[in-house]
Write an enzyme that holds these catalytic residues in place. Sequence first.
Site, short mmCIF file in Angstrom:
data_model
loop_
_atom_site.label_atom_id
_atom_site.label_comp_id
_atom_site.label_asym_id
_atom_site.label_seq_id
_atom_site.Cartn_x
_atom_site.Cartn_y
_atom_site.Cartn_z
N ASP A 10 5.40 -4.75 6.61
CA ASP A 10 5.56 -5.70 6.82
C ASP A 10 5.44 -6.48 5.36
OD1 ASP A 10 3.00 -5.42 6.74
OD2 ASP A 10 2.41 -6.40 9.08
N THR A 22 4.11 2.62 5.96
CA THR A 22 2.47 2.35 5.55
C THR A 22 2.26 3.37 6.24
OG1 THR A 22 1.19 0.73 6.26
CG2 THR A 22 3.62 0.72 7.68
N GLY A 33 0.98 -1.68 0.18
CA GLY A 33 -0.49 0.30 -0.22
C GLY A 33 1.12 1.10 0.03
N ARG A 75 0.71 -5.30 -5.34
CA ARG A 75 1.28 -6.13 -4.68
C ARG A 75 0.75 -7.83 -5.40
NH1 ARG A 75 -0.74 -4.30 0.62
NH2 ARG A 75 -2.68 -2.69 0.50
N ASP A 100 2.76 -0.09 12.07
CA ASP A 100 2.57 -0.75 12.55
C ASP A 100 3.98 -1.95 12.27
OD1 ASP A 100 2.20 -2.44 9.66
OD2 ASP A 100 0.58 -3.53 9.97
N ASP A 139 -0.32 2.63 8.84
CA ASP A 139 -0.75 1.32 9.51
C ASP A 139 0.01 1.44 11.36
OD1 ASP A 139 -2.40 0.40 8.42
OD2 ASP A 139 -2.15 -0.91 7.37
N ARG A 198 -5.39 -1.75 9.44
CA ARG A 198 -5.43 -3.49 8.92
C ARG A 198 -5.56 -3.51 10.45
NH1 ARG A 198 -3.16 -6.53 4.30
NH2 ARG A 198 -2.94 -4.67 3.29
O1 F6P Z 1 -1.44 -1.13 4.39
C1 F6P Z 1 -2.14 -0.06 4.39
C2 F6P Z 1 -3.24 -0.77 4.23
O2 F6P Z 1 -4.08 1.11 3.22
C3 F6P Z 1 -4.76 -1.15 5.34
O3 F6P Z 1 -4.61 0.07 6.88
C4 F6P Z 1 -5.69 -1.35 4.70
O4 F6P Z 1 -6.39 -2.56 5.22
C5 F6P Z 1 -5.15 -1.94 3.18
O5 F6P Z 1 -4.08 -1.26 2.78
C6 F6P Z 1 -6.34 -1.46 2.12
O6 F6P Z 1 -5.36 -2.32 1.15
P1 F6P Z 1 -5.86 -1.66 -0.73
O7 F6P Z 1 -5.32 -0.71 -0.93
O8 F6P Z 1 -4.73 -2.83 -1.06
O9 F6P Z 1 -7.28 -1.75 -0.19
#
Ligand code: F6P
Length: 319
Positions: free
Chosen positions: A103, A125, A11, A72, A129, A127, A171
């Site tokens: 991570d 990130t 992300g 991803r 985390d 998050d 997350r």
């Molecule tokens: O890890 C960053 C994040 O924004 C999380 O907070 C969220 O759950 C996830 O990515 C969303 O991912 P995507 O952009 O693939 O929907």
Amino acid sequence: MRKIAVLTSGGDAPGMNAAIRSAVRKAIYENIEVYIVSHGFNGLIHNNIKRADLGDVGDIIHRGGTALYSARSEEFKTLAGRQKAADNLKALGIEGLIVIGGDGSYAGADKLQELGINTVGVPATIDNDIFGTDVTIGYDTALNTIVDMIDRIRDTATSHERTFIIEVMGRDSGELALNAGLAAGAETIFIPERNTKMSDVAERIQAGLDRGKKHSLIVVAEGVMSAEYCSTELAKYIKIETRISVLGHIQRGGKPSAGDRVLGSRLGAYAVELLLLGRSGVGAGVSRNELTATEFSYVHVQNKQYDNSIYQLSKELSI
Ligand code: F6P
């Protein structure tokens, strides 16, 4: 080490561009040949690797997202995909790779090491985390974005004397919800790290109403439940008018804060230094304002501790 490459993965997070710029320019400053990879690990597999010059990272420090794009990659999860990625780097004589991401990206970087590529992670990130750093790139901007959004919601919540349930990202982590909740003056914060009973929440709302409170704000981390589910559950305990708001990807976009630009700049350059010192398999970080390097093996198994005193404080202040 004469040649290194930089990529962003997972992300996107505001401040990634500052880290890219810093890694590229620091490498050039140290007379290292530097390459930029677009589209994360997918880009490695498909050879989207290009020699970078100073100008390639110009005019990006103030922009959100990542100028290198992100992905991803399913293919990278296979050994064949990773082997292709490592072979493409080796064909260009690249010995070191800086992976800017969360991570999942660190796990990918760790796997590449097994195939003979030196890797260093830069934690980015929203998050916050990642173990081994007090703060990750993107967190500060996202936190400010969330608080700004909640302030707006507060205006309309007061006008209509409603309870709002606001779902925020993160997350499995409650960092964003917890600190945004405190900063925005929310009455209730749901985070995955703690168990909060819905009956208690209803009681608190009722107590607030009884003493004339005009609105109530509930912040729920996506890792606990959806805002919609929270609203359905709350309705079982108290009859009030509620509205929900899912902030979504707004939280990830936008101009990086000064803090994220500084952090990205420090960590991008430090990652280059670590590679030049012969380090590999480590994540760069900042702890008590000191630059640190933490082994991936340690980052993977440790959970970042949340600060219970912040949770407690927010409860005490929202009586
Ligand atoms: O890890 C960053 C994040 O924004 C999380 O907070 C969220 O759950 C996830 O990515 C969303 O991912 P995507 O952009 O693939 O929907």
